[in-house]
Design a protein around this motif. Structure first.
Motif, mmCIF file in Angstrom:
data_model
loop_
_atom_site.group_PDB
_atom_site.id
_atom_site.type_symbol
_atom_site.label_atom_id
_atom_site.label_comp_id
_atom_site.label_asym_id
_atom_site.label_seq_id
_atom_site.Cartn_x
_atom_site.Cartn_y
_atom_site.Cartn_z
ATOM 1 N N ALA A 1 0.844 -1.209 0.000
ATOM 2 C CA ALA A 1 0.000 0.000 0.000
ATOM 3 C C ALA A 1 0.873 1.249 0.000
ATOM 4 O O ALA A 1 0.533 2.247 -0.637
ATOM 5 N N ALA A 2 2.007 1.160 0.679
ATOM 6 C CA ALA A 2 2.901 2.318 0.705
ATOM 7 C C ALA A 2 3.495 2.566 -0.680
ATOM 8 O O ALA A 2 3.631 3.709 -1.119
ATOM 9 N N ALA A 3 3.822 1.460 -1.364
ATOM 10 C CA ALA A 3 4.429 1.594 -2.695
ATOM 11 C C ALA A 3 3.398 1.975 -3.750
ATOM 12 O O ALA A 3 3.722 2.597 -4.750
ATOM 13 N N ASP A 4 2.163 1.586 -3.506
ATOM 14 C CA ASP A 4 1.135 1.764 -4.535
ATOM 15 C C ASP A 4 -0.158 2.228 -3.856
ATOM 16 O O ASP A 4 -1.140 1.493 -3.785
ATOM 17 N N PRO A 5 -0.146 3.458 -3.325
ATOM 18 C CA PRO A 5 -1.263 3.870 -2.456
ATOM 19 C C PRO A 5 -2.613 3.952 -3.168
ATOM 20 O O PRO A 5 -3.636 3.934 -2.503
ATOM 21 N N LEU A 6 -2.591 4.042 -4.489
ATOM 22 C CA LEU A 6 -3.866 4.181 -5.203
ATOM 23 C C LEU A 6 -4.446 2.834 -5.624
ATOM 24 O O LEU A 6 -5.486 2.798 -6.269
ATOM 25 N N ASN A 7 -3.753 1.748 -5.278
ATOM 26 C CA ASN A 7 -4.236 0.439 -5.710
ATOM 27 C C ASN A 7 -5.417 0.014 -4.833
ATOM 28 O O ASN A 7 -5.275 -0.277 -3.647
ATOM 29 N N ALA A 8 -6.591 -0.018 -5.429
ATOM 30 C CA ALA A 8 -7.818 -0.298 -4.676
ATOM 31 C C ALA A 8 -7.829 -1.723 -4.127
ATOM 32 O O ALA A 8 -8.381 -1.973 -3.045
ATOM 33 N N VAL A 9 -7.244 -2.656 -4.885
ATOM 34 C CA VAL A 9 -7.236 -4.049 -4.438
ATOM 35 C C VAL A 9 -6.455 -4.149 -3.128
ATOM 36 O O VAL A 9 -6.911 -4.775 -2.156
ATOM 37 N N VAL A 10 -5.280 -3.494 -3.117
ATOM 38 C CA VAL A 10 -4.443 -3.547 -1.909
ATOM 39 C C VAL A 10 -5.182 -2.891 -0.750
ATOM 40 O O VAL A 10 -5.241 -3.428 0.365
ATOM 41 N N THR A 11 -5.755 -1.726 -1.021
ATOM 42 C CA THR A 11 -6.500 -1.008 0.017
ATOM 43 C C THR A 11 -7.616 -1.897 0.571
ATOM 44 O O THR A 11 -7.804 -2.012 1.787
ATOM 45 N N HIS A 12 -8.333 -2.535 -0.322
ATOM 46 C CA HIS A 12 -9.456 -3.388 0.088
ATOM 47 C C HIS A 12 -8.976 -4.580 0.915
ATOM 48 O O HIS A 12 -9.529 -4.891 1.981
ATOM 49 N N ASN A 13 -7.944 -5.236 0.402
ATOM 50 C CA ASN A 13 -7.480 -6.448 1.085
ATOM 51 C C ASN A 13 -6.900 -6.133 2.460
ATOM 52 O O ASN A 13 -7.080 -6.906 3.399
ATOM 53 N N LEU A 14 -6.248 -4.969 2.523
ATOM 54 C CA LEU A 14 -5.720 -4.571 3.826
ATOM 55 C C LEU A 14 -6.885 -4.340 4.800
ATOM 56 O O LEU A 14 -6.828 -4.746 5.976
ATOM 57 N N ALA A 15 -7.943 -3.739 4.281
ATOM 58 C CA ALA A 15 -9.129 -3.511 5.117
ATOM 59 C C ALA A 15 -9.751 -4.838 5.539
ATOM 60 O O ALA A 15 -10.145 -5.024 6.700
ATOM 61 N N ALA A 16 -9.820 -5.790 4.594
ATOM 62 C CA ALA A 16 -10.399 -7.104 4.894
ATOM 63 C C ALA A 16 -9.593 -7.775 5.997
ATOM 64 O O ALA A 16 -10.161 -8.365 6.938
ATOM 65 N N LEU A 17 -8.286 -7.666 5.864
ATOM 66 C CA LEU A 17 -7.409 -8.292 6.860
ATOM 67 C C LEU A 17 -7.617 -7.633 8.242
ATOM 68 O O LEU A 17 -7.723 -8.300 9.266
ATOM 69 N N ARG A 18 -7.713 -6.302 8.201
ATOM 70 C CA ARG A 18 -7.884 -5.592 9.484
ATOM 71 C C ARG A 18 -9.264 -5.856 10.087
ATOM 72 O O ARG A 18 -9.425 -5.866 11.307
ATOM 73 N N TYR A 19 -10.234 -6.062 9.250
ATOM 74 C CA TYR A 19 -11.582 -6.442 9.725
ATOM 75 C C TYR A 19 -11.473 -7.727 10.526
ATOM 76 O O TYR A 19 -11.997 -7.852 11.624
ATOM 77 N N ARG A 20 -10.706 -8.628 9.907
ATOM 78 C CA ARG A 20 -10.573 -9.930 10.553
ATOM 79 C C ARG A 20 -9.819 -9.815 11.881
ATOM 80 O O ARG A 20 -10.022 -10.610 12.781
ATOM 81 N N ARG A 21 -8.972 -8.802 11.919
ATOM 82 C CA ARG A 21 -8.194 -8.615 13.149
ATOM 83 C C ARG A 21 -8.895 -7.657 14.117
ATOM 84 O O ARG A 21 -8.304 -7.241 15.101
ATOM 85 N N GLY A 22 -10.129 -7.269 13.802
ATOM 86 C CA GLY A 22 -10.916 -6.526 14.780
ATOM 87 C C GLY A 22 -11.207 -5.082 14.427
ATOM 88 O O GLY A 22 -12.092 -4.467 15.002
ATOM 89 N N ALA A 23 -10.502 -4.510 13.448
ATOM 90 C CA ALA A 23 -10.740 -3.092 13.114
ATOM 91 C C ALA A 23 -11.918 -3.012 12.160
ATOM 92 O O ALA A 23 -11.779 -2.682 10.983
ATOM 93 N N VAL A 24 -13.099 -3.322 12.705
ATOM 94 C CA VAL A 24 -14.282 -3.511 11.861
ATOM 95 C C VAL A 24 -14.753 -2.209 11.216
ATOM 96 O O VAL A 24 -14.951 -2.145 10.007
ATOM 97 N N ASP A 25 -14.911 -1.183 12.019
ATOM 98 C CA ASP A 25 -15.529 0.042 11.499
ATOM 99 C C ASP A 25 -14.704 0.676 10.380
ATOM 100 O O ASP A 25 -15.228 1.057 9.335
ATOM 101 N N ALA A 26 -13.390 0.773 10.619
ATOM 102 C CA ALA A 26 -12.512 1.363 9.594
ATOM 103 C C ALA A 26 -12.563 0.527 8.320
ATOM 104 O O ALA A 26 -12.619 1.058 7.199
ATOM 105 N N ALA A 27 -12.597 -0.789 8.501
ATOM 106 C CA ALA A 27 -12.618 -1.674 7.336
ATOM 107 C C ALA A 27 -13.902 -1.479 6.546
ATOM 108 O O ALA A 27 -13.877 -1.375 5.313
ATOM 109 N N VAL A 28 -15.024 -1.388 7.281
ATOM 110 C CA VAL A 28 -16.314 -1.224 6.596
ATOM 111 C C VAL A 28 -16.320 0.094 5.813
ATOM 112 O O VAL A 28 -16.796 0.146 4.676
#
Lengths: 299, 826
Positions: free
Chosen positions: B722-749
């Motif tokens: 994400a740092a190397a490619d901040p505009l990549n929506a797939v990376v942004t999404h997957n990072l959110a999905a991962l964080r959702y799974r790790r408990g950061a639900v609201d930000a991920a949603v």
């Protein structure tokens, strides 16, 4: 309940000849939902025993059980070496065994279940109605419906009146005679007059389990056996699913984790790789067509 | 010396009294006595002449000459010799007895080099006797002295210069004459102006010539000769029609002026107006059946391809004047036309023998020999012309033609070069030198001496900027890949046809301007005279399309029919490369089936088996196999295509494509290793796609780690991506999905909502969130349906979910309120 008693009455509770006495391998069958018809189940046991005998080279006996409690008792008593059990029943069971193979039926190791009704068109119409299904282990059978058939989305015992019958053909029968409003049966057996109002996800067909060790040889022998109608064969693929099925059945389905988006593969940028330098097109020969004026001086 | 017609002024001047009175103290000697008598008689003669008594004057002059001769005889070396000789010269000039003067004056002039008067009279006498070789040095000497009384010497000098075609010399002498001549004879200046006009004509200065002739005409009745001068100036200016009109009018007003008609006829003949020329010539023959009139009519008939009547006219002319050279020349040409070459040669040989000084005859004889196939004789005869008139380019031109006819290009080029050196403005020398050079270039080009051929054609084009030579030069320059020069040469051609734009198209293509090339080829196609040439033009057009990246059109054109075998050859040679490039383009557009179709078409052509097309086709095959997940095929094809170091692909192409193949195959570690290899190669770090591939591999790794449950590792990787490619929506999404799974639900949603338009999985995850966290089956279903509509990869499964939720609706979705685990007790 009378009907149930009648059904049980004809069940043959075969008393297995003591293996200790004969030195034979004993195979116990409890497949009331996968194989319709008691005779068919019995025949399957016999054929399977015969085939296994050929494979193992020593006598094999088959015991076909009508009730799980009998099957479990025989197992606990050490009378069984191998069991062939409906997959959902095996998942619910608390006995110690090792799954060694999965039965392939009509080319599949898994099957869907169907809620078949004669009158209702939707599940909603069946609310509070009688739903017949095969009795499995017993106490946890409702969980099978709730957690496996409805994937945790519907509390089946609370919404339906679950009516347990000894075997799948009994469920169809009670539906036919109107003693039940719906029957939950494997989809392959839902071909009667009823209407399928719900289809379940895929559920393991039947599994072979080994008791008291020796599972490897028996499993291998079982897998070497060819088609024994109505089973195509036994395979190891899907054996692991029994654990997952048990977990889902007993504890309910887990919440699916968020899905990752698959990033589409980038297309290779050929322009950066292929320059076509030196691949110049062929031009016509300008020498061959070199024309100079042919006029000659004249005076 | 026809130009030296009547010069009345000369008589006037020569018959005037001596310039200085001769004082002789007594006692007079015999010689002095005779000299005095002579002078007296000459004075008397001048007086009588001015009164119009010509015979009386002649008598006195004769007697005066007699006295002077006697004075000379008595005192050849004495004091009286010079005045006596001068007097005798003057008397003889008046009597037109130049031979007498020449005979008597020569010894005096020799023994008295300072006696300019004597030299002047001797020069005039010699000039009149046409002994120019002797006369000219004396005339030059007299002119140099510049004595006013000898002004007529300048006139003779000027006239001679005109005959010698020395315009500058003529102008100088005539101007000097006009300065020195006495005012009394200024009335005759018009003749001098005419001569000045002719001198300017020699110098090809038409306006000055016209001005001089106009001056000659001024204040006088219409002068035919002055008008003819104006006409000559018009011709020089290329105003043929005006010249014809002028001559026509002149002929009407002066029907007796045969010169005018003669000139008019010649002009009409040269202009191709044979009917009018014949009419004029016939008028001339009728009016004055002169040899020139007959020759003119003969020339017209010859031009009209009427050999027999032409022959008749020439023979008529020869009847009138047996040695009339123009008639002999015309007759010989006619005989040649009639197939009587031997007779023509015989005629010309005799004529040339009779007039050894006539270069035209000599030249014609040589040319007749050449036309009769007697090349050696032609060269010998023409060599005589060269030897006789070494300063006249005619001989070299004739020799050049002989060598040209025999294909001796080196010799022909030397001849024409020599002619051009003698007269740099000689148009024939320029033209034929250019053509000889072009012919030699053709021979050299065919012997593969392209460089030498280019040198010849460059020189030829410099001499003669005509279309065929420019074309030939451009063709050779294209062969040598000198596109800029070829372009310049072609653009300097004035009236291009179809072939110049064709060649220009290739020059532009070579210079990298495919767009302009396309237009040029279209121009060529438009003007192509027939189907075959049109095909030639459209092959170039297709190659320009190929260069412009319009492979589809290029393939269409290259695989079509052609009426030109040459074009067909080029089409066949280029079709495979056009096809494989089209295939690569199709693949680039994700049209794998289309790429395969094109590849099949290319490999069906035998020409595609040649390198490098075969290798490019193999690369295409490998890339197609990769898209079809046929990994082994892809690996072997890419390996085979890029096995050798070739200039058509970058050195890092193979490791990068290997990395890509392994990435697609899911062997991410191997992919990373190949990528590392590629990165070490020069230039690879500048390839944006290599960066993209690196990130793609990273993304895929993160996906694998996530699936394996290695969440911290996956998160770390995704963060760096994400740092190397901040505009990549797939990376942004997957990072959110991962964080959702790790408990950061609201930000991920929140992130899911932000990227839901571009990432279908965001809708799926929002659905899961709604279903399992918020227990909102309807909201979940809406998200799932959006996911299905977006064509998400898990759509079949999700469809089942939707189906189940739908079926469960109305049952009050009882369990939704409680986690499944809590229901285990039922």
């Amino acid at each position: 309940m009378k009907r149930l008693g009648l059904a049980v009455a004809w069940l043959l509770l075969a008393v297995a000849p003591a293996r200790a006495k004969t030195g034979a391998t004993t195979i116990g069958l409890f497949v009331p939902s996968t194989i319709p018809d008691g005779q068919a189940r019995f025949d399957l046991g016999q054929k399977l025993a015969a085939e296994l005998q050929k494979a193992l080279g020593h006598p094999v006996e088959a015991l076909s059980f009508a009730r799980y409690s009998d099957f479990a008792a025989a197992a606990r008593a050490g009378k069984l070496d191998l069991g062939v059990v409906d997959g959902w029943v095996a998942a619910e069971a608390s006995e110690r065994f090792t799954p060694v193979a999965v039965a392939v039926i009509a080319g599949e190791t898994r099957q869907r279940w169907a809620l078949v009704s004669r009158g209702a068109r939707t599940l909603a119409e069946l609310a509070g109605k009688r739903v017949a299904l095969t009795r499995g282990v017993g106490p946890g059978d409702g969980l099978f419906v709730t957690n496996v058939i409805f994937e945790g989305d519907l509390d089946a015992p609370a919404r339906f009146k679950l009516t347990f019958v000894p075997a799948v053909e009994s469920a169809t029968k009670v539906l036919d005679i109107g003693s039940a409003d719906a029957a939950l049966v494997p989809l392959a057996q839902a071909g009667g007059k009823g209407r399928v109002v719900y289809k379940s996800p895929q559920v393991l067909t039947a599994v072979a389990v080994a008791f008291r060790g020796g599972g490897r040889d028996l499993g291998a022998a079982l897998r070497s056996v060819g088609a024994v109608a109505p089973l195509d064969r036994f395979v190891t693929e899907g054996v692991d699913e029994l654990v997952a099925l048990r977990r889902v059945l007993l504890r309910g389905p887990t919440t699916p984790p968020p899905a990752f988006a698959d990033s589409p593969p980038p297309r290779p940028d050929l322009r950066a790789l292929v320059t076509f330098k030196g691949v110049s097109p062929t031009w016509p020969s300008f020498i061959e067509t070199l024309n100079v004026p042919s006029e000659a001086p004249e005076d | 010396m026809r130009v030296l017609g009547a010069v009345p002024v000369l008589v006037l001047i020569l018959s005037s009294p001596p310039a200085r009175a001769q004082y002789r103290p007594p006692p007079p000697t015999e010689a002095a006595e005779r000299l005095r008598e002579g002078d007296d008689l000459r004075q008397e003669a001048a007086r009588l002449d001015s009164k119009g008594d010509r015979s009386g004057a002649d008598d006195r002059y004769r007697r005066a000459a007699d006295r002077y001769e006697r004075a000379l005889a008595a005192d050849l070396d004495g004091k009286q010799a010079v005045p006596a000789a001068a007097g005798l010269g003057a008397a003889c000039t008046a009597l037109h007895d130049y031979a007498r003067a020449a005979r008597a004056l020569a010894p005096v002039a020799a023994s008295h080099p300072e006696a300019t008067d004597v030299k002047f009279h001797l020069a005039v006498a010699l000039y009149k006797l046409k002994r120019y070789a002797e006369a000219l040095p004396l005339l030059d000497e007299v002119c140099k002295k510049g004595a006013p009384e000898h002004f007529i010497a300048h006139y003779y000098r000027g006239v001679y210069a005109i005959v010698e075609k020395d315009g500058t010399g003529a102008l100088e002498a005539l101007q000097r004459y006009l300065t020195l001549r006495p005012a009394e004879i200024a009335g005759d200046d018009y003749q001098i102006h005419e001569l000045v006009g002719r001198a300017y004509l020699l110098l090809r200065k038409a306006p000055e010539a016209r001005a001089a002739f106009t001056r000659a005409q001024a204040g006088r009745p219409e002068s035919v000769s002055a008008q003819m001068g104006v006409e000559a100036a018009l011709e020089l200016e290329g105003k043929r029609a005006e010249a014809v009109a002028l001559l026509g009018g002149l002929a009407q007003r002066h029907p007796a002026a045969v010169d005018v008609k003669q000139r008019l006829g010649a002009l009409l003949l040269a202009g191709g107006d044979y009917a009018r020329a014949a009419d004029i010539a016939q008028q001339l023959v009728k009016q004055q059946p002169s040899p020139t009139a007959h020759v003119l009519l003969g020339d017209v008939r010859l031009a009209q391809k009427q050999a027999r009547p032409a022959e008749q006219q020439y023979r008529e002319a020869l009847k009138l004047q047996a040695d009339f050279v123009p008639a002999q020349l015309g007759l010989s040409r006619t005989l040649e036309q009639l197939g009587k070459s031997a007779e023509a040669i015989e005629l010309l040989t005799a004529a040339a023998r009779a007039h050894p000084e006539d270069l035209a005859l000599q030249g014609a004889l040589g040319s007749a020999c050449r036309r009769a196939g007697r090349f050696q004789q032609a060269i010998e005869v023409h060599q005589v012309v060269v030897d006789r008139a070494p300063r006249n380019p005619l001989g070299q031109l004739l020799l050049g033609a002989d060598h040209f006819a025999t294909g001796q290009w080196d010799e022909a080029i030397a001849d024409y070069s020599a002619a051009l050196k003698l007269d740099p403005a000689e148009p024939r020398a320029r033209h034929w030198l250019a053509l000889a050079l072009a012919r030699r270039a053709q021979v050299r080009a065919r012997s593969n001496l392209i460089d030498d051929a280019v040198l010849d054609l460059r020189r030829a084009f410099d001499l003669d900027r005509t279309t065929p030579i420019g074309e030939a030069l451009a063709a050779l320059l294209l062969t040598r890949k000198q596109f800029l020069e070829a372009e310049a040469a072609l653009k300097s051609i004035a009236n291009p046809g179809w072939r110049e734009p064709l060649l220009l198209g290739y020059a532009l293509l070579g210079n990298g301007d495919a767009k302009a090339a396309l237009t040029s080829f279209e121009q060529a196609g438009l003007h192509a005279p027939d189907g075959a040439t049109r095909s030639d033009a459209y092959v170039g057009w297709a190659l320009a399309k190929l260069e412009l990246g319009d492979f589809e059109t290029a393939v269409g054109k290259l695989s079509g029919p052609s009426e030109s075998p040459a074009a067909l050859k080029v089409m066949r040679a280029n079709l495979p490369i056009a096809l494989v490039r089209l295939g690569l383009r199709r693949l680039d557009e994700n049209d794998v089936a289309g790429a395969q179709k094109v590849l099949d078409a290319a490999t069906a052509l035998p020409e595609s088996r040649r390198a490098p097309v075969s290798a490019i086709a193999e690369l295409l095959r490998g890339l197609i196999a990769m898209d079809r997940a046929q990994w082994a095929q892809a690996e072997s094809s890419i390996g085979a295509a890029l096995s050798k170091k070739e200039p058509w692909f970058e050195p890092y192409a193979r490791p990068l494509l290997t990395a890509y193949l392994e990435y697609r195959r899911g062997r991410l570690k191997v992919a990373r290793a190949a990528l590392a290899t590629a990165r070490k190669l020069p230039g690879a770090d500048k390839v944006a796609w290599a960066q993209e591939l690196t990130r793609a591999i990273g993304r895929r790794e993160a996906e694998q780690l996530y699936a394996e449950g290695a969440l911290p590792k996956a998160e770390q990787l995704l963060k760096s991506l994400a740092a190397a490619d901040p505009l990549n929506a797939v990376v942004t999404h997957n990072l959110a999905a991962l964080r959702y799974r790790r408990g950061a639900v609201d930000a991920a949603v929140t992130t899911f909502r932000q990227v839901a338009d571009t990432i279908p999985e965001a809708e799926l995850n929002l659905g899961l969130h709604a279903q399992y966290r918020q227990r909102d089956a309807r909201a979940a279903m809406a998200h799932y349906q959006k996911y299905i509509a977006a064509g998400g990869a898990r759509a079949p499964t999700v469809r089942e979910w939707v189906d189940r939720i739908e079926r469960l609706q109305g049952l009050d979705a009882a369990p939704a309120a409680a986690p499944a685990a809590d229901r285990s007790g039922r």
